[in-house]
Motif scaffolding. Structure first.
Motif, mmCIF file in Angstrom:
data_model
loop_
_atom_site.group_PDB
_atom_site.id
_atom_site.type_symbol
_atom_site.label_atom_id
_atom_site.label_comp_id
_atom_site.label_asym_id
_atom_site.label_seq_id
_atom_site.Cartn_x
_atom_site.Cartn_y
_atom_site.Cartn_z
ATOM 1 N N GLY A 12 0.755 -1.244 -0.020
ATOM 2 C CA GLY A 12 -0.039 -0.150 0.149
ATOM 3 C C GLY A 12 1.065 1.439 0.183
ATOM 4 N N SER A 13 2.157 1.164 0.362
ATOM 5 C CA SER A 13 3.009 2.372 0.437
ATOM 6 C C SER A 13 3.986 2.436 -1.152
ATOM 7 N N GLY A 14 3.477 1.678 -2.143
ATOM 8 C CA GLY A 14 4.289 1.563 -3.476
ATOM 9 C C GLY A 14 5.090 0.391 -3.240
ATOM 10 N N GLY A 15 5.498 -0.045 -4.442
ATOM 11 C CA GLY A 15 6.551 -1.036 -4.624
ATOM 12 C C GLY A 15 5.618 -2.430 -4.278
ATOM 13 N N SER A 16 6.693 -3.419 -4.358
ATOM 14 C CA SER A 16 5.938 -4.762 -4.234
ATOM 15 C C SER A 16 5.507 -5.329 -2.783
ATOM 16 N N GLY A 17 5.574 -4.744 -2.007
ATOM 17 C CA GLY A 17 5.427 -4.940 -0.333
ATOM 18 C C GLY A 17 5.981 -6.220 0.006
ATOM 19 N N GLY A 18 5.349 -6.919 1.036
ATOM 20 C CA GLY A 18 5.889 -8.093 1.382
ATOM 21 C C GLY A 18 6.647 -7.820 2.506
ATOM 22 N N PRO A 19 7.140 -9.166 3.559
ATOM 23 C CA PRO A 19 8.233 -8.893 4.308
ATOM 24 C C PRO A 19 9.694 -8.669 3.682
ATOM 25 N N PRO A 20 10.388 -8.124 4.369
ATOM 26 C CA PRO A 20 11.933 -7.733 3.985
ATOM 27 C C PRO A 20 12.607 -8.833 3.585
ATOM 28 N N GLY A 21 12.441 -9.996 4.010
ATOM 29 C CA GLY A 21 13.345 -11.120 3.513
ATOM 30 C C GLY A 21 12.739 -11.635 1.861
ATOM 31 N N GLY A 87 10.108 -12.617 7.198
ATOM 32 C CA GLY A 87 9.849 -11.409 8.307
ATOM 33 C C GLY A 87 11.019 -11.088 9.253
ATOM 34 N N GLY A 88 11.935 -12.180 9.423
ATOM 35 C CA GLY A 88 12.905 -11.682 10.135
ATOM 36 C C GLY A 88 12.853 -12.388 11.457
#
Length: 240
Positions: A12-21, A87-88
């Motif tokens: 929702g903030s742009g880009g692909s989103g999803g967890p950092p990993g 997710g880390g």
């Protein structure tokens, strides 16, 4: 100074989103080091801060860090793993030496920090998930030990209900000790008092129990009174 990675972007903030990993480049590798005169943790200053580490195989490892807190020193290491858990997952260790009690406890239990006068040692290890705040709180698991040198716990208002039994020995509400030893664990939202010993003073204290931060406290205490002291128990003094 020329590397910029956006690993905190959410859907929702742009880009692909999803967890950092999921967006952490698998072949990204670099070493890093940093130093600062002052670092703020929850608004509390730590001085002479420095660290060094490595990023590789979708993990970020701080091989060592150290900082001063007042006249004491803290050292430690941490590993953030985004390979096993996108997710880390964080593992960390902290060791502290000769830290004034108020300086060490102020960020987390300021009321106790103001009452306890001694130098403390700290040794702990813990882990938690990093996916979000709810995950961090739910999975946080920390175990450790706190030791203390000769000191005093100013507990007069905590112990005001026993004033009537102390007679002329109201001074016993300031608990002096030669050594402090405390084993603890924080898991599933509870702080477990596995062992608490204040020994070598006019009174010896031993405690065990658990605390839910912001909620319930259930701790049992055994107190050994000074030789020759008889509590003021009125008609029941003969029992003492």
């Amino acid at each position: 100074k020329d590397l910029n990675l956006d690993l905190d972007r959410t859907a929702g903030s742009g880009g692909s989103g999803g967890p950092p990993g999921a967006r952490f480049p698998a072949d990204l590798a670099f070493g890093f080091a940093a130093a600062s005169d002052t670092v703020l943790l929850q608004g509390v200053p730590f001085t002479d801060f420095q660290l060094e580490g490595l990023c590789r195989d979708q993990t970020v490892e701080v091989i060592s860090w150290e900082a001063r807190r007042s006249t004491g020193r803290l050292t430690g290491r941490l590993l953030a793993d985004y390979r096993q858990d996108p997710g880390g997952h964080l593992d960390f260790e902290v060791e502290g030496k000769e830290i004034p009690a108020e300086a060490l406890l102020e960020p987390w239990v300021p009321d106790l920090g103001r009452r306890l006068e001694c130098a403390l040692g700290l040794d702990l290890a813990g882990r938690c998930g990093l996916r979000d705040k709810a995950t961090r709180l739910r999975t946080l698991d920390v175990a450790g030990q706190v030791t203390g040198s000769e000191g005093v716990l100013h507990a007069a208002d905590w112990l005001h209900e026993v004033s009537a039994y102390l007679g002329a020995r109201q001074d016993l509400k300031d608990v002096d000790f030669a050594a402090l030893d405390h084993d603890f664990r924080y898991v599933q939202g509870r702080y477990l008092v596995e062992k608490l010993v204040l020994s070598g003073g006019q009174t010896d204290w031993r405690g065990q129990g658990w605390i839910v931060p912001g909620g319930i406290l259930k701790v049992g205490l055994d107190v050994k009174l000074p030789p020759g002291f008889t509590p003021e128990l009125g008609n029941f003094s003969f029992l003492a």
